[in-house]
Design a protein around this motif. Structure first.
Motif, short mmCIF file in Angstrom:
data_model
loop_
_atom_site.label_atom_id
_atom_site.label_comp_id
_atom_site.label_asym_id
_atom_site.label_seq_id
_atom_site.Cartn_x
_atom_site.Cartn_y
_atom_site.Cartn_z
N SER A 1 -2.38 15.37 2.78
CA SER A 1 -0.94 15.61 2.96
C SER A 1 -0.23 14.28 3.18
O SER A 1 -0.84 13.27 3.53
CB SER A 1 -0.69 16.57 4.14
OG SER A 1 -1.00 15.94 5.36
N PHE A 2 1.10 14.33 2.99
CA PHE A 2 1.91 13.14 3.18
C PHE A 2 1.87 12.66 4.62
O PHE A 2 1.81 11.45 4.89
CB PHE A 2 3.36 13.43 2.76
CG PHE A 2 4.32 12.32 3.12
CD1 PHE A 2 4.36 11.15 2.37
CD2 PHE A 2 5.16 12.45 4.22
CE1 PHE A 2 5.24 10.13 2.70
CE2 PHE A 2 6.03 11.42 4.56
CZ PHE A 2 6.08 10.27 3.80
N TRP A 3 1.90 13.58 5.59
CA TRP A 3 1.93 13.21 7.00
C TRP A 3 0.62 12.57 7.44
O TRP A 3 0.62 11.64 8.24
CB TRP A 3 2.26 14.42 7.87
CG TRP A 3 3.65 14.95 7.63
CD1 TRP A 3 4.00 16.13 7.01
CD2 TRP A 3 4.87 14.28 7.94
NE1 TRP A 3 5.36 16.25 6.93
CE2 TRP A 3 5.92 15.13 7.51
CE3 TRP A 3 5.20 13.08 8.55
CZ2 TRP A 3 7.26 14.81 7.66
CZ3 TRP A 3 6.52 12.74 8.70
CH2 TRP A 3 7.55 13.58 8.26
N GLU A 4 -0.48 13.07 6.91
CA GLU A 4 -1.77 12.44 7.23
C GLU A 4 -1.86 11.05 6.59
O GLU A 4 -2.41 10.11 7.18
CB GLU A 4 -2.91 13.32 6.75
CG GLU A 4 -3.14 14.56 7.61
CD GLU A 4 -4.35 15.34 7.17
OE1 GLU A 4 -5.40 15.23 7.85
OE2 GLU A 4 -4.26 16.05 6.15
N PHE A 5 -1.31 10.91 5.39
CA PHE A 5 -1.26 9.60 4.74
C PHE A 5 -0.42 8.62 5.57
O PHE A 5 -0.82 7.47 5.80
CB PHE A 5 -0.65 9.75 3.34
CG PHE A 5 -0.12 8.48 2.75
CD1 PHE A 5 -0.97 7.46 2.36
CD2 PHE A 5 1.26 8.30 2.60
CE1 PHE A 5 -0.47 6.28 1.81
CE2 PHE A 5 1.76 7.12 2.07
CZ PHE A 5 0.89 6.12 1.67
N LEU A 6 0.74 9.09 6.05
CA LEU A 6 1.62 8.24 6.85
C LEU A 6 0.97 7.89 8.19
O LEU A 6 1.05 6.74 8.66
CB LEU A 6 2.96 8.94 7.08
CG LEU A 6 4.08 8.10 7.70
CD1 LEU A 6 4.41 6.92 6.79
CD2 LEU A 6 5.32 8.95 7.96
N PHE A 7 0.29 8.85 8.80
CA PHE A 7 -0.38 8.61 10.08
C PHE A 7 -1.51 7.60 9.91
O PHE A 7 -1.64 6.64 10.71
CB PHE A 7 -0.92 9.93 10.63
CG PHE A 7 -1.68 9.78 11.92
CD1 PHE A 7 -1.01 9.63 13.12
CD2 PHE A 7 -3.07 9.79 11.94
CE1 PHE A 7 -1.71 9.48 14.32
CE2 PHE A 7 -3.77 9.64 13.11
CZ PHE A 7 -3.08 9.50 14.31
N SER B 1 0.83 -1.21 0.00
CA SER B 1 0.00 0.00 0.00
C SER B 1 0.86 1.26 0.00
O SER B 1 0.51 2.25 -0.64
CB SER B 1 -0.94 0.00 1.20
OG SER B 1 -0.22 0.11 2.41
N LEU B 2 1.98 1.22 0.73
CA LEU B 2 2.88 2.38 0.73
C LEU B 2 3.45 2.61 -0.67
O LEU B 2 3.56 3.76 -1.13
CB LEU B 2 4.02 2.16 1.73
CG LEU B 2 3.66 2.24 3.21
CD1 LEU B 2 4.91 2.05 4.06
CD2 LEU B 2 3.00 3.56 3.56
N ILE B 3 3.81 1.53 -1.34
CA ILE B 3 4.33 1.65 -2.71
C ILE B 3 3.26 2.19 -3.65
O ILE B 3 3.53 3.02 -4.53
CB ILE B 3 4.86 0.29 -3.20
CG1 ILE B 3 6.07 -0.14 -2.34
CG2 ILE B 3 5.24 0.35 -4.67
CD1 ILE B 3 6.55 -1.54 -2.64
N ALA B 4 2.02 1.71 -3.45
CA ALA B 4 0.91 2.15 -4.31
C ALA B 4 0.44 3.56 -3.99
O ALA B 4 -0.26 4.18 -4.80
CB ALA B 4 -0.25 1.17 -4.20
N GLY B 5 0.78 4.07 -2.80
CA GLY B 5 0.43 5.44 -2.45
C GLY B 5 -0.95 5.61 -1.83
O GLY B 5 -1.56 6.67 -1.94
#
Length: 382
Positions: free
Chosen positions: A171-177, A151-155
């Protein structure tokens, strides 16, 4: 939960890892810091076993999945598994006090094991019980980790759970969280699933081990030339007591296994049907078909060990009456022979586990649940 007695080997040690996982999951209360543990249990189980299924359900109202029937069916398969896992966990937590009743029974059965071959069987079941937990937990966590990496690779987040005030597209940080929260929750769910699936396998094989030990003792009945008639009679009484303890152990664990396996059978049948519908009518991508086939295979393999070992338990128990009959009883006295007849009749009672008291847990049921040809025909006729 582990008994306070020490032997060179103990069948109860087969449950050590299982009850340690139960301690981590908040359903095996320790002797100290109980109030703090209750608070920890409420937080953990509230997040994993209640809010996570709700988050999966809310996803249908906030995600474009509802407009794609194929994707919707795939998502429903996961949701059914999540809800089923929660139901099984609640059942085990509710009926867990029954497991405490097995401690004294196992203590008495273990203390009777004096010969090297009997103790070797206890060592084997200890290793087997711990290995089952390790294999199941590792295999389920491997799925969670691989899904997270892909999923991380797929975004996008692994499961797209509904998390209030968090928009992973913003945002990237919300995606990572969001991805990290889903990853942690799913890891705990995998551990819950591993403990749910390991419980019946471990306890069935503990029961089988003590039946095998009893078979060895029955084979030795009346064979000691240096023993008197009274000593042979005393050995028979001890074997009868062992059999009584085995029946009590079976009655203690049977309700837990019966209920949880019934839920698992229902989950497996429902998900297989949904997956086949998805493959037949909505899936056009070969990779998606391959993933569906792997998913079905995993579901089938999940119920196979329970059915197999339950079938083995029936076969092992059926050997008891034969072993009693073939023991050295003709040269014993009248009291011994009368007692042996009663013992043989009682040993013929089958140790057959049932799922929800509706259908037996055995290989025939496994074949019925995983009969793809029959399911295909019913879907096509429908």
């Amino acid at each position: 939960m582990v008994a306070d007695y020490k032997l060179s080997a103990s069948s109860l040690e087969a449950t050590t890892y299982l009850f340690r996982i139960h301690r981590v999951l908040g359903i095996n209360k320790p002797q100290s810091h109980q109030n703090l543990y209750i608070f920890y249990s409420i937080i953990l189980n509230g997040l994993v076993n209640f809010l996570q299924p709700i988050a999966f359900t809310m996803n249908y109202f906030t995600n474009e999945l509802v407009s794609k029937l194929g994707s919707l069916l795939t998502s429903i398969e996961i949701v059914i598994n999540i809800y089923g896992c929660t139901v099984k966990f609640i059942i085990i937590a509710w009926l867990l006090p029954r497991s405490r009743a097995t401690i004294q029974l196992l203590k008495e059965l273990d203390e009777r094991c004096q010969t090297p071959d009997e103790r070797e069987l206890l060592k084997n079941i200890k290793k087997f019980g711990r290995l089952v937990i390790v294999i199941l937990a590792a295999s389920y966590l491997l799925y969670s980790v691989s899904q997270f990496i892909c999923s991380l690779i797929a975004g996008h987040p692994p499961y797209g759970l509904y998390i209030p005030y968090i928009n992973w597209k913003r945002s990237f940080w919300e995606f990572l969280f969001a991805s990290s929260i889903e990853f942690l929750l799913m890891n705990v769910s995998c551990i819950v699933q591993a403990s749910n699936d390991a419980y019946p396998i471990i306890y069935i094989n503990i029961l089988r081990t003590h039946i095998k030990i009893l078979l060895k003792r029955l084979n030795r009945l009346g064979t000691g030339l240096d023993k008197s008639k009274e000593e042979h009679l005393e050995e028979l009484k001890l074997c009868i007591k062992d059999h009584k303890n085995l029946n009590s152990l079976f009655e203690s664990i049977a309700p837990i296994i019966s209920t949880t396996v019934f839920v698992q059978f229902m989950i497996t049948a429902a998900i297989i049907a949904l997956t086949l519908i998805n493959m037949l009518f909505f899936t056009t991508n070969l990779s998606a078909v391959a993933n569906s086939c792997v998913y079905i295979a995993d579901l089938v393999l999940e119920i196979f060990p329970i059915c197999y070992y339950a079938n083995c338990l029936i076969d092992d128990n059926d050997l008891l009456s034969l072993e009693i009959f073939h023991s050295a009883w003709p040269e014993q006295n009248k009291i011994y022979r009368k007692m042996l007849i009663v013992f043989m009749q009682r040993s013929q009672q089958s140790m057959s586990l049932t799922a929800g008291k509706m259908f037996p847990i055995n290989l025939n049921t496994f074949i019925s649940v995983s009969n793809f040809k029959r399911i295909f025909k019913e879907l096509i006729n429908f």
